[in-house]
Design a protein around this motif. Structure first.
Motif, PDB file in Angstrom:
ATOM      1  N   LEU A   1       0.816  -1.129  -0.226  1.00  0.00           N
ATOM      2  CA  LEU A   1       0.079   0.108  -0.123  1.00  0.00           C
ATOM      3  C   LEU A   1       0.806   1.163  -0.032  1.00  0.00           C
ATOM      4  O   LEU A   1       0.316   2.271  -0.188  1.00  0.00           O
ATOM      5  CB  LEU A   1      -1.056  -0.175   1.255  1.00  0.00           C
ATOM      6  CG  LEU A   1      -2.153  -1.143   1.106  1.00  0.00           C
ATOM      7  CD1 LEU A   1      -2.879  -1.088   2.123  1.00  0.00           C
ATOM      8  CD2 LEU A   1      -3.021  -0.509  -0.091  1.00  0.00           C
ATOM      9  N   ALA A   2       2.009   1.312   0.165  1.00  0.00           N
ATOM     10  CA  ALA A   2       3.151   2.260   0.191  1.00  0.00           C
ATOM     11  C   ALA A   2       3.457   2.598  -1.086  1.00  0.00           C
ATOM     12  O   ALA A   2       4.289   3.437  -1.548  1.00  0.00           O
ATOM     13  CB  ALA A   2       3.933   1.912   1.078  1.00  0.00           C
TER      14      ALA A   2
ATOM     15  N   VAL B   1      -1.223   3.141 -13.757  1.00  0.00           N
ATOM     16  CA  VAL B   1      -0.948   3.040 -12.378  1.00  0.00           C
ATOM     17  C   VAL B   1      -2.474   2.665 -11.877  1.00  0.00           C
ATOM     18  O   VAL B   1      -3.743   2.919 -12.333  1.00  0.00           O
ATOM     19  CB  VAL B   1      -0.778   4.621 -12.005  1.00  0.00           C
ATOM     20  CG1 VAL B   1      -0.705   4.576 -10.380  1.00  0.00           C
ATOM     21  CG2 VAL B   1       0.477   5.310 -12.424  1.00  0.00           C
ATOM     22  N   LEU B   2      -2.091   1.980 -10.898  1.00  0.00           N
ATOM     23  CA  LEU B   2      -3.488   1.117 -10.013  1.00  0.00           C
ATOM     24  C   LEU B   2      -3.567   1.691  -8.957  1.00  0.00           C
ATOM     25  O   LEU B   2      -2.355   2.004  -8.330  1.00  0.00           O
ATOM     26  CB  LEU B   2      -3.179  -0.450 -10.100  1.00  0.00           C
ATOM     27  CG  LEU B   2      -3.300  -1.206 -11.320  1.00  0.00           C
ATOM     28  CD1 LEU B   2      -3.191  -2.707 -11.101  1.00  0.00           C
ATOM     29  CD2 LEU B   2      -4.521  -1.015 -12.140  1.00  0.00           C
ATOM     30  N   ASP B   3      -4.599   1.809  -8.501  1.00  0.00           N
ATOM     31  CA  ASP B   3      -4.828   2.118  -6.918  1.00  0.00           C
ATOM     32  C   ASP B   3      -4.741   0.660  -6.104  1.00  0.00           C
ATOM     33  O   ASP B   3      -5.629   0.074  -6.194  1.00  0.00           O
ATOM     34  CB  ASP B   3      -6.382   2.691  -6.661  1.00  0.00           C
ATOM     35  CG  ASP B   3      -6.696   3.044  -5.119  1.00  0.00           C
ATOM     36  OD1 ASP B   3      -6.305   2.212  -4.371  1.00  0.00           O
ATOM     37  OD2 ASP B   3      -7.336   3.903  -5.120  1.00  0.00           O
ATOM     38  N   THR B   4      -3.557   0.794  -5.694  1.00  0.00           N
ATOM     39  CA  THR B   4      -3.522  -0.621  -4.755  1.00  0.00           C
ATOM     40  C   THR B   4      -4.313  -1.037  -3.837  1.00  0.00           C
ATOM     41  O   THR B   4      -4.491  -2.156  -3.450  1.00  0.00           O
ATOM     42  CB  THR B   4      -1.805  -0.473  -4.278  1.00  0.00           C
ATOM     43  OG1 THR B   4      -1.465   0.592  -3.188  1.00  0.00           O
ATOM     44  CG2 THR B   4      -0.762  -0.429  -5.296  1.00  0.00           C
ATOM     45  N   ARG B   5      -4.923  -0.275  -3.018  1.00  0.00           N
ATOM     46  CA  ARG B   5      -5.824  -0.569  -2.021  1.00  0.00           C
ATOM     47  C   ARG B   5      -7.282  -1.111  -2.948  1.00  0.00           C
ATOM     48  O   ARG B   5      -7.507  -2.480  -2.642  1.00  0.00           O
ATOM     49  CB  ARG B   5      -6.298   0.506  -1.328  1.00  0.00           C
ATOM     50  CG  ARG B   5      -7.315   0.007  -0.126  1.00  0.00           C
ATOM     51  CD  ARG B   5      -7.496   1.071   0.872  1.00  0.00           C
ATOM     52  NE  ARG B   5      -7.787   0.358   2.207  1.00  0.00           N
ATOM     53  CZ  ARG B   5      -9.173   0.050   2.481  1.00  0.00           C
ATOM     54  NH1 ARG B   5      -9.941   0.182   1.405  1.00  0.00           N
ATOM     55  NH2 ARG B   5      -9.623  -0.590   3.477  1.00  0.00           N
ATOM     56  N   ARG B   6      -7.336  -0.612  -4.002  1.00  0.00           N
ATOM     57  CA  ARG B   6      -8.542  -1.237  -4.755  1.00  0.00           C
ATOM     58  C   ARG B   6      -7.945  -2.757  -5.356  1.00  0.00           C
ATOM     59  O   ARG B   6      -9.025  -3.517  -5.764  1.00  0.00           O
ATOM     60  CB  ARG B   6      -8.985   0.001  -6.038  1.00  0.00           C
ATOM     61  CG  ARG B   6      -9.734   0.772  -5.356  1.00  0.00           C
ATOM     62  CD  ARG B   6     -10.892   1.500  -6.111  1.00  0.00           C
ATOM     63  NE  ARG B   6     -11.531   2.799  -5.632  1.00  0.00           N
ATOM     64  CZ  ARG B   6     -11.468   3.630  -6.115  1.00  0.00           C
ATOM     65  NH1 ARG B   6     -10.920   3.987  -7.297  1.00  0.00           N
ATOM     66  NH2 ARG B   6     -11.867   4.868  -5.546  1.00  0.00           N
TER      67      ARG B   6
ATOM     68  N   HIS C   1      -2.849  10.625  -6.041  1.00  0.00           N
ATOM     69  CA  HIS C   1      -3.978   9.919  -5.165  1.00  0.00           C
ATOM     70  C   HIS C   1      -5.024  10.680  -4.809  1.00  0.00           C
ATOM     71  O   HIS C   1      -4.691  11.772  -4.134  1.00  0.00           O
ATOM     72  CB  HIS C   1      -3.022   8.980  -4.065  1.00  0.00           C
ATOM     73  CG  HIS C   1      -1.948   8.509  -4.840  1.00  0.00           C
ATOM     74  ND1 HIS C   1      -2.219   7.048  -5.143  1.00  0.00           N
ATOM     75  CD2 HIS C   1      -0.757   8.617  -5.124  1.00  0.00           C
ATOM     76  CE1 HIS C   1      -1.158   6.655  -5.808  1.00  0.00           C
ATOM     77  NE2 HIS C   1      -0.090   7.467  -5.594  1.00  0.00           N
ATOM     78  N   PRO C   2      -6.236  10.261  -5.024  1.00  0.00           N
ATOM     79  CA  PRO C   2      -7.421  11.234  -4.470  1.00  0.00           C
ATOM     80  C   PRO C   2      -7.401  11.659  -3.214  1.00  0.00           C
ATOM     81  O   PRO C   2      -6.974  10.816  -2.315  1.00  0.00           O
ATOM     82  CB  PRO C   2      -8.586  10.438  -4.840  1.00  0.00           C
ATOM     83  CG  PRO C   2      -8.210   9.477  -5.723  1.00  0.00           C
ATOM     84  CD  PRO C   2      -6.703   9.070  -5.575  1.00  0.00           C
ATOM     85  N   ASP C   3      -7.631  12.754  -2.694  1.00  0.00           N
ATOM     86  CA  ASP C   3      -7.661  13.414  -1.347  1.00  0.00           C
ATOM     87  C   ASP C   3      -8.836  14.454  -1.227  1.00  0.00           C
ATOM     88  O   ASP C   3      -8.499  15.647  -1.629  1.00  0.00           O
ATOM     89  CB  ASP C   3      -6.257  14.024  -1.203  1.00  0.00           C
ATOM     90  CG  ASP C   3      -6.092  14.914   0.158  1.00  0.00           C
ATOM     91  OD1 ASP C   3      -6.524  14.182   1.026  1.00  0.00           O
ATOM     92  OD2 ASP C   3      -5.623  16.078   0.237  1.00  0.00           O
TER      93      ASP C   3
ATOM     94  N   ARG D   1      -4.607   0.658   5.170  1.00  0.00           N
ATOM     95  CA  ARG D   1      -4.776   1.975   4.554  1.00  0.00           C
ATOM     96  C   ARG D   1      -3.539   2.327   3.868  1.00  0.00           C
ATOM     97  O   ARG D   1      -2.449   2.221   4.407  1.00  0.00           O
ATOM     98  CB  ARG D   1      -5.413   2.709   5.625  1.00  0.00           C
ATOM     99  CG  ARG D   1      -6.727   2.782   6.287  1.00  0.00           C
ATOM    100  CD  ARG D   1      -7.004   3.791   6.993  1.00  0.00           C
ATOM    101  NE  ARG D   1      -6.105   3.724   8.287  1.00  0.00           N
ATOM    102  CZ  ARG D   1      -6.159   4.733   9.047  1.00  0.00           C
ATOM    103  NH1 ARG D   1      -6.588   5.691   9.118  1.00  0.00           N
ATOM    104  NH2 ARG D   1      -5.271   4.609  10.024  1.00  0.00           N
ATOM    105  N   ALA D   2      -3.860   3.054   2.827  1.00  0.00           N
ATOM    106  CA  ALA D   2      -2.856   3.876   1.963  1.00  0.00           C
ATOM    107  C   ALA D   2      -2.208   4.725   2.894  1.00  0.00           C
ATOM    108  O   ALA D   2      -3.024   5.400   3.506  1.00  0.00           O
ATOM    109  CB  ALA D   2      -2.902   4.251   0.773  1.00  0.00           C
TER     110      ALA D   2
END
Ligand SMILES: Cc1cc2nc3c(=O)[nH]c(=O)nc-3n(C[C@H](O)[C@H](O)[C@H](O)COP(=O)(O)OP(=O)(O)OC[C@H]3O[C@@H](n4cnc5c(N)ncnc54)[C@H](O)[C@@H]3O)c2cc1C
Length: 396
Positions: free
Chosen positions: A56-57, A163-168, A272-274, A391-392
């Motif tokens: 996740l990092a 690029v992938l969102d690793t959590r998803r 990354h969305p924030d 969590r990321a």
């Protein structure tokens, strides 16, 4: 496998499985999904929260190794990994060894940019036939928004990377196998060797496993020591990543090569969305050099680097933080970066490091090649808590 599977509970607190996977980062979760799809009876043990160490990092780039070719030639490292974006694209399309349909990449194409004075010979290399299909020079009207300004006088390339969102990603891999991932820190006292496998004592339950698959990242060395296995040996390569929360309303996914003096991107940027905006997550030379710096010094350095690489954006009000994390891999001579995923068997133990998120499919192939066919053991429930997804860093 789209629906969660049904399990029966263990009888007399004794269970028999084809394999127990230790460690729930991308390596372990990829294998859990892959081996279940192949019909193996398999469970996973995770010390803390799934993914919360390296995976996740990570920056989530599924890359084809162009960043390893910045010396102006193709290397073994850049060639081994070159097929990975296509293999992952197959998974996203439902044609791969794991099914990632429905997982939307954060960005479909990664970029690489440099100011006008940097590239020299590299520009001819990027235009060469050897790289056809892997890199494309963009016209100005196609530049990503943060580079689409007259103040930027340079070149932008598009890579086949995404690029992938690793959590998803972890959520998608876990969805059909979630109840097979347990929270348990496996230690030496839990393991007894048998002639045809290992027995693990997990609370009230004894689990006989044909194979113990070690995918514990930086935790693999302690497990190898506990099992008396002295080869392979692990190496750690440290990074100190930088997170930047700022007012610019657009994401950027790009390597910055402006002014590079060694074959490594100066900045590797993902976004990354924030809330309503974006956190930019910075790796590359900045994070490699940052591992040797104090956090305050690294933040000053990051601010200075952004002012050189993207001077037209406003950085004065940006908020910075840092994240130290080690990459865990099989040891190489002089601590170099491994070129490929690693998996090898020592008796009933298989030890694996993907060495890159991108190389998870390569690691999956290698582990599968080391396993006998499934033994038709039933799926079991271990009677210990299941593991939660972590969590990321930008959500902490
Ligand atoms: C900052 C950073 C950025 C990166 N960016 C990229 C990128 O953009 N693209 C790319 O391809 N690669 C990238 N990588 C590399 C990639 O992230 C790693 O190769 C990959 O995540 C390693 O996955 P893993 O499952 O082996 O390890 P981990 O994700 O570290 O998982 C190991 C798990 O094992 C658990 N564990 C440890 N000991 C035990 C035990 N005794 N019992 C039970 N569980 C245990 C840990 O808690 C952990 O959850 C990056 C790495 C870093 C550090």
């Amino acid at each position: 496998m789209s629906r969660p599977e049904q399990q029966s509970s263990t009888s007399a607190n004794r269970a028999c499985v084809d394999a127990v996977i230790v460690g729930g980062g991308i390596a372990g979760i990829w294998l859990l999904n892959l081996l279940r799809r192949k019909g193996y009876s398999v469970v996973l043990l995770e010390s803390t929260r799934l993914g919360e160490q390296q995976t996740l990092a990570s920056q989530g780039m599924i890359h084809g190794g162009m960043k390893y070719a910045l010396a102006g030639r193709l290397s073994r490292a850049s060639e081994t990994i070159s097929g990975m974006p296509e293999r992952w694209a197959d998974c996203l399309a439902g044609r791969g060894p794991v099914d990632l349909r429905g997982l939307q990449p954060l960005c479909e194409r990664y970029h690489m940019f440099a100011d006008a004075s940097t590239l020299g010979q590299l520009a001819s290399f990027f235009a060469s036939r050897a790289l056809r299909g892997r890199i494309r020079k963009l016209k100005q009207e196609d530049y990503p928004q943060p580079l689409a300004t007259p103040a930027f006088n340079g070149v932008v390339y598009e890579l086949q990377d995404f690029v992938l969102d690793t959590r998803r990603l972890l959520e998608a891999l876990l969805e059909p196998v979630r109840q097979c991932a347990y929270q348990w820190h496996l230690s030496a006292d839990d393991i007894s060797a048998r002639s045809d496998g290992v027995t693990l004592t997990l609370g009230e339950t004894e689990v006989d496993a044909g194979h113990l698959i070690l995918t514990a990242g930086a935790g693999n060395q302690a497990l190898l020591d506990a099992l008396g296995i002295d080869d392979p040996v692990m190496q750690l390569r440290p990074l100190n990543q930088v997170l930047v929360r700022h007012a610019h309303p657009y994401p950027l996914y790009a390597h910055c090569l402006t002014g590079i003096r060694r074959p490594e991107p100066r900045l590797t940027i993902t976004s990354h969305p924030d809330g309503d905006g974006w956190i930019w997550y910075l790796g590359g030379q900045l994070a490699t050099d940052g591992a040797m710096m104090g956090d305050g010094a690294l933040i000053d350095h990051a601010m200075a680097e952004l002012k050189v690489c993207l001077p037209w954006l406003k950085w004065a009000d940006a908020e910075f933080s840092t994240l130290r994390v080690d990459r865990a891999e099989p040891a190489q001579s002089r601590g170099q970066r491994p070129d490929e995923a690693y998996a090898s068997a020592r008796g009933p133990c298989i030890v694996a490091w993907p060495t890159k998120l991108s190389l998870a499919p390569d690691m999956g192939d290698k582990v599968l090649a080391l396993l006998p066919p499934p033994a038709a053991n039933p799926l079991i429930s271990l009677g210990i808590p299941t593991a939660e997804l972590g969590r990321a860093p930008w959500n902490h």
